[in-house]
Design a protein around this motif. Structure first.
Motif, PDB file in Angstrom:
ATOM      1  N   LYS A   1     -41.158  87.279 -63.577  1.00 59.98           N
ATOM      2  CA  LYS A   1     -42.099  87.107 -64.692  1.00 59.98           C
ATOM      3  C   LYS A   1     -43.533  87.076 -64.179  1.00 59.98           C
ATOM      4  CE  LYS A   1     -42.767  84.350 -68.886  1.00 59.98           C
ATOM      5  NZ  LYS A   1     -42.755  85.551 -69.720  1.00 59.98           N
ATOM      6  N   GLU A   2     -44.435  87.689 -64.946  1.00 61.19           N
ATOM      7  CA  GLU A   2     -45.859  87.684 -64.630  1.00 61.19           C
ATOM      8  C   GLU A   2     -46.601  86.744 -65.578  1.00 61.19           C
ATOM      9  OE1 GLU A   2     -47.831  91.447 -64.170  1.00 61.19           O
ATOM     10  OE2 GLU A   2     -45.982  92.445 -63.482  1.00 61.19           O
ATOM     11  N   PRO A   3     -47.762  86.240 -65.163  1.00 56.61           N
ATOM     12  CA  PRO A   3     -48.580  85.427 -66.078  1.00 56.61           C
ATOM     13  C   PRO A   3     -48.990  86.246 -67.297  1.00 56.61           C
ATOM     14  CG  PRO A   3     -49.363  85.238 -63.815  1.00 56.61           C
ATOM     15  CD  PRO A   3     -48.359  86.347 -63.823  1.00 56.61           C
ATOM     16  N   LEU A   4     -49.321  85.581 -68.391  1.00 53.80           N
ATOM     17  CA  LEU A   4     -49.781  86.267 -69.589  1.00 53.80           C
ATOM     18  C   LEU A   4     -50.997  87.129 -69.251  1.00 53.80           C
ATOM     19  CD1 LEU A   4     -49.629  86.645 -72.679  1.00 53.80           C
ATOM     20  CD2 LEU A   4     -51.201  84.697 -72.875  1.00 53.80           C
ATOM     21  N   GLY A   5     -50.918  88.412 -69.600  1.00 52.92           N
ATOM     22  CA  GLY A   5     -52.022  89.318 -69.316  1.00 52.92           C
ATOM     23  C   GLY A   5     -51.860  90.083 -68.018  1.00 52.92           C
ATOM     24  N   GLY A   6     -50.755  89.861 -67.314  1.00 59.42           N
ATOM     25  CA  GLY A   6     -50.508  90.616 -66.094  1.00 59.42           C
ATOM     26  C   GLY A   6     -50.825  89.848 -64.825  1.00 59.42           C
TER      27      GLY A   6
ATOM     28  N   GLU B   1     -42.614  91.942 -63.683  1.00 62.36           N
ATOM     29  CA  GLU B   1     -42.359  92.213 -65.104  1.00 62.36           C
ATOM     30  C   GLU B   1     -43.067  93.462 -65.623  1.00 62.36           C
ATOM     31  OE1 GLU B   1     -42.927  89.743 -69.319  1.00 62.36           O
ATOM     32  OE2 GLU B   1     -43.707  88.948 -67.425  1.00 62.36           O
ATOM     33  N   HIS B   2     -44.304  93.689 -65.183  1.00 58.32           N
ATOM     34  CA  HIS B   2     -45.076  94.828 -65.685  1.00 58.32           C
ATOM     35  C   HIS B   2     -45.263  95.916 -64.628  1.00 58.32           C
ATOM     36  CE1 HIS B   2     -45.660  92.439 -69.163  1.00 58.32           C
ATOM     37  NE2 HIS B   2     -46.561  91.635 -68.646  1.00 58.32           N
ATOM     38  N   SER B   3     -44.408  95.948 -63.625  1.00 62.08           N
ATOM     39  CA  SER B   3     -44.442  97.036 -62.655  1.00 62.08           C
ATOM     40  C   SER B   3     -43.583  98.191 -63.167  1.00 62.08           C
ATOM     41  CB  SER B   3     -43.945  96.555 -61.285  1.00 62.08           C
ATOM     42  OG  SER B   3     -42.646  96.022 -61.394  1.00 62.08           O
ATOM     43  N   VAL B   4     -43.674  99.341 -62.514  1.00 59.51           N
ATOM     44  CA  VAL B   4     -42.898 100.518 -62.916  1.00 59.51           C
ATOM     45  C   VAL B   4     -42.262 101.152 -61.684  1.00 59.51           C
ATOM     46  CG1 VAL B   4     -44.264 100.999 -64.985  1.00 59.51           C
ATOM     47  CG2 VAL B   4     -44.965 102.006 -62.815  1.00 59.51           C
ATOM     48  N   TYR B   5     -41.142 101.856 -61.902  1.00 61.26           N
ATOM     49  CA  TYR B   5     -40.370 102.440 -60.795  1.00 61.26           C
ATOM     50  C   TYR B   5     -39.730 103.711 -61.334  1.00 61.26           C
ATOM     51  CZ  TYR B   5     -36.983 102.239 -56.847  1.00 61.26           C
ATOM     52  OH  TYR B   5     -36.229 102.489 -55.728  1.00 61.26           O
ATOM     53  N   SER B   6     -40.108 104.847 -60.772  1.00 62.46           N
ATOM     54  CA  SER B   6     -39.675 106.108 -61.372  1.00 62.46           C
ATOM     55  C   SER B   6     -39.661 107.234 -60.351  1.00 62.46           C
ATOM     56  CB  SER B   6     -40.615 106.471 -62.524  1.00 62.46           C
ATOM     57  OG  SER B   6     -40.318 107.740 -63.039  1.00 62.46           O
TER      58      SER B   6
ATOM     59  N   ARG C   1     -54.314  88.479 -63.819  1.00 59.64           N
ATOM     60  CA  ARG C   1     -54.901  87.313 -64.487  1.00 59.64           C
ATOM     61  C   ARG C   1     -54.353  85.998 -63.930  1.00 59.64           C
ATOM     62  NH1 ARG C   1     -57.577  87.422 -69.555  1.00 59.64           N
ATOM     63  NH2 ARG C   1     -58.187  89.536 -70.158  1.00 59.64           N
ATOM     64  N   GLY C   2     -53.424  86.086 -63.003  1.00 55.83           N
ATOM     65  CA  GLY C   2     -52.883  84.877 -62.379  1.00 55.83           C
ATOM     66  C   GLY C   2     -52.298  85.211 -61.019  1.00 55.83           C
ATOM     67  N   LYS C   3     -53.161  85.570 -60.083  1.00 50.09           N
ATOM     68  CA  LYS C   3     -52.697  86.079 -58.788  1.00 50.09           C
ATOM     69  C   LYS C   3     -51.866  85.052 -58.034  1.00 50.09           C
ATOM     70  CE  LYS C   3     -56.395  89.448 -58.053  1.00 50.09           C
ATOM     71  NZ  LYS C   3     -57.430  89.940 -57.116  1.00 50.09           N
ATOM     72  N   SER C   4     -52.346  83.818 -57.965  1.00 47.93           N
ATOM     73  CA  SER C   4     -51.622  82.791 -57.201  1.00 47.93           C
ATOM     74  C   SER C   4     -50.241  82.537 -57.785  1.00 47.93           C
ATOM     75  CB  SER C   4     -52.426  81.484 -57.176  1.00 47.93           C
ATOM     76  OG  SER C   4     -53.631  81.663 -56.484  1.00 47.93           O
ATOM     77  N   ALA C   5     -50.165  82.443 -59.112  1.00 47.91           N
ATOM     78  CA  ALA C   5     -48.872  82.212 -59.765  1.00 47.91           C
ATOM     79  C   ALA C   5     -47.923  83.380 -59.522  1.00 47.91           C
ATOM     80  CB  ALA C   5     -49.072  81.996 -61.258  1.00 47.91           C
ATOM     81  N   THR C   6     -48.452  84.608 -59.564  1.00 47.00           N
ATOM     82  CA  THR C   6     -47.621  85.792 -59.322  1.00 47.00           C
ATOM     83  C   THR C   6     -47.088  85.798 -57.904  1.00 47.00           C
ATOM     84  OG1 THR C   6     -48.924  87.075 -60.912  1.00 47.00           O
ATOM     85  CG2 THR C   6     -47.591  88.314 -59.336  1.00 47.00           C
ATOM     86  N   ILE C   7     -47.959  85.525 -56.953  1.00 47.17           N
ATOM     87  CA  ILE C   7     -47.548  85.522 -55.546  1.00 47.17           C
ATOM     88  C   ILE C   7     -46.489  84.453 -55.302  1.00 47.17           C
ATOM     89  CG2 ILE C   7     -48.355  85.043 -53.203  1.00 47.17           C
ATOM     90  CD1 ILE C   7     -51.004  86.445 -54.011  1.00 47.17           C
ATOM     91  N   ASP C   8     -46.665  83.271 -55.903  1.00 47.98           N
ATOM     92  CA  ASP C   8     -45.662  82.203 -55.768  1.00 47.98           C
ATOM     93  C   ASP C   8     -44.314  82.637 -56.336  1.00 47.98           C
ATOM     94  OD1 ASP C   8     -47.505  80.557 -54.558  1.00 47.98           O
ATOM     95  OD2 ASP C   8     -47.942  79.382 -56.362  1.00 47.98           O
ATOM     96  N   SER C   9     -44.343  83.314 -57.485  1.00 51.60           N
ATOM     97  CA  SER C   9     -43.098  83.773 -58.118  1.00 51.60           C
ATOM     98  C   SER C   9     -42.397  84.814 -57.255  1.00 51.60           C
ATOM     99  CB  SER C   9     -43.392  84.353 -59.506  1.00 51.60           C
ATOM    100  OG  SER C   9     -43.883  83.372 -60.377  1.00 51.60           O
ATOM    101  N   VAL C  10     -43.164  85.704 -56.657  1.00 49.76           N
ATOM    102  CA  VAL C  10     -42.573  86.704 -55.760  1.00 49.76           C
ATOM    103  C   VAL C  10     -41.951  86.020 -54.548  1.00 49.76           C
ATOM    104  CG1 VAL C  10     -43.124  88.604 -54.174  1.00 49.76           C
ATOM    105  CG2 VAL C  10     -44.015  88.628 -56.509  1.00 49.76           C
ATOM    106  N   GLY C  11     -42.639  85.021 -54.004  1.00 47.18           N
ATOM    107  CA  GLY C  11     -42.078  84.281 -52.869  1.00 47.18           C
ATOM    108  C   GLY C  11     -40.756  83.615 -53.216  1.00 47.18           C
TER     109      GLY C  11
END
Length: 320
Positions: free
Chosen positions: A266-271, A218-223, A274-284
């Motif tokens: 989607k990323e956890p609130l705050g990026g 959600e908060h990554s960039v590509y340019s 602030r929620g590495k495990s949740a982010t990694i699970d979402s990417v998986g």
């Protein structure tokens, strides 16, 4: 200890005060500060929600570059089993900015390749801050071709400011290596899925992300260029990076609307930091969903799907 970005300084003050109160209470058992600390926590939570409710493109760049964001090796360690790293381009050297190898994803054999920035001073220097040299892209080509020969899906994790622009890299054919990696992405006859986990900078990112399916956090960039680089070229002033970030349309939301990427994670609130495990699970989960979409497609269909996707960019809504 959380590292705060510039725009998070008011939040840092509030969270810092709450922590100071609790530290005092630990030193003096008779102090009762929990009510005051809880009120500060609530205030900090509201401020965090307000800050991240509608981030500007420049602030998204800052979040994407946060040093505590999960990196490629964190995703590999958490999502893949039996990871066997493969090194070297069989031509010049091994580039530590690019890591990759054979692994299992949900018990399925795959080839995983990604940029690694490092997480402390020593590892960042070793990894060249995620900026690959030609041998990094040639290593990626070797691994993608190996995956194609053995019928293994390829998963790429993109996190780079861009390819390394040094003299030695240019002497060893940086542009040719990037072009060859992009060409290989288009030619391999296996599923290729990519996730932008932080920065997706220039051709250094495209060389890994010319995929059947592309997702972005959600908060990554590509340019095509960093905001600072764009500002230096257009306005001769790198300080105009905020205006450049707006003009580049580099956020996940803009790129999804333009048809450059296929899904936003989607990323956890705050990026993500602030929620590495949740982010990694979402990417998986996103990787699994993208691979499932490609199941059953033969070699010709996968190549055609990939080529059509990129030929249609800029013509969203027109017939394929």
């Amino acid at each position: 200890m959380t590292q705060y970005l510039d725009f998070e300084k008011p939040l840092a003050e509030i969270e810092g005060k709450a922590e100071e109160l609790r530290a005092l209470a630990r030193q003096n058992a008779e102090m009762d500060v929990e009510a005051e600390a809880t009120a500060l926590d609530a205030k900090a939570d509201k401020m965090l929600r307000d800050l991240y409710k509608d981030l500007t493109p420049w602030r998204k760049c800052q979040v994407a570059r946060h040093p505590e964001r999960p990196h490629c090796q964190d995703y590999i360690a958490a999502l893949f089993s039996e990871y066997t790293p493969l090194a070297g381009d069989r031509n010049f050297a091994d580039d530590h900015a690019v890591m990759g190898g054979l692994a299992r994803f949900n018990d399925r054999p795959v080839m995983v390749i990604g940029h690694e920035k490092g997480n402390d001073t020593k590892s960042r220097i070793e990894r060249n801050f995620g900026m690959a040299r030609p041998e990094g892209y040639r290593k990626a080509v070797r691994l993608m071709e190996m995956a194609s020969r053995f019928g293994l899906p390829v998963i790429t994790l993109v996190d780079t400011p861009g390819a390394y622009p040094g003299k030695g890299a240019e002497e060893r054919g940086q542009s040719e290596a990037i072009a060859r990696a992009t060409e290989t992405c288009l030619q391999i006859g296996v599923p290729l899925v990519s996730v932008i986990i932080g920065e997706g900078g220039s051709g250094g990112a495209v060389a890994f992300a010319t995929a059947n399916r592309v997702a972005m956090l959600e908060h990554s960039v590509y340019s095509v260029i960093s905001p600072e680089g764009c500002a230096s070229i257009l306005w001769k002033d790198a300080e105009k990076m905020r205006e450049a970030a707006e003009a580049l349309r580099l956020t996940a939301q803009d790129l999804k609307q333009l048809g450059v990427i296929d899904r936003i994670i989607k990323e956890p609130l705050g990026g993500a930091h602030r929620g590495k495990s949740a982010t990694i699970d979402s990417v998986g989960q996103a990787i699994d969903a993208m691979l499932t979409e490609l199941d059953g497609k033969d070699r010709a269909a996968l190549i055609s799907d990939r080529r059509r996707k990129f030929l249609n960019m800029g013509n969203k809504g027109l017939a394929a």
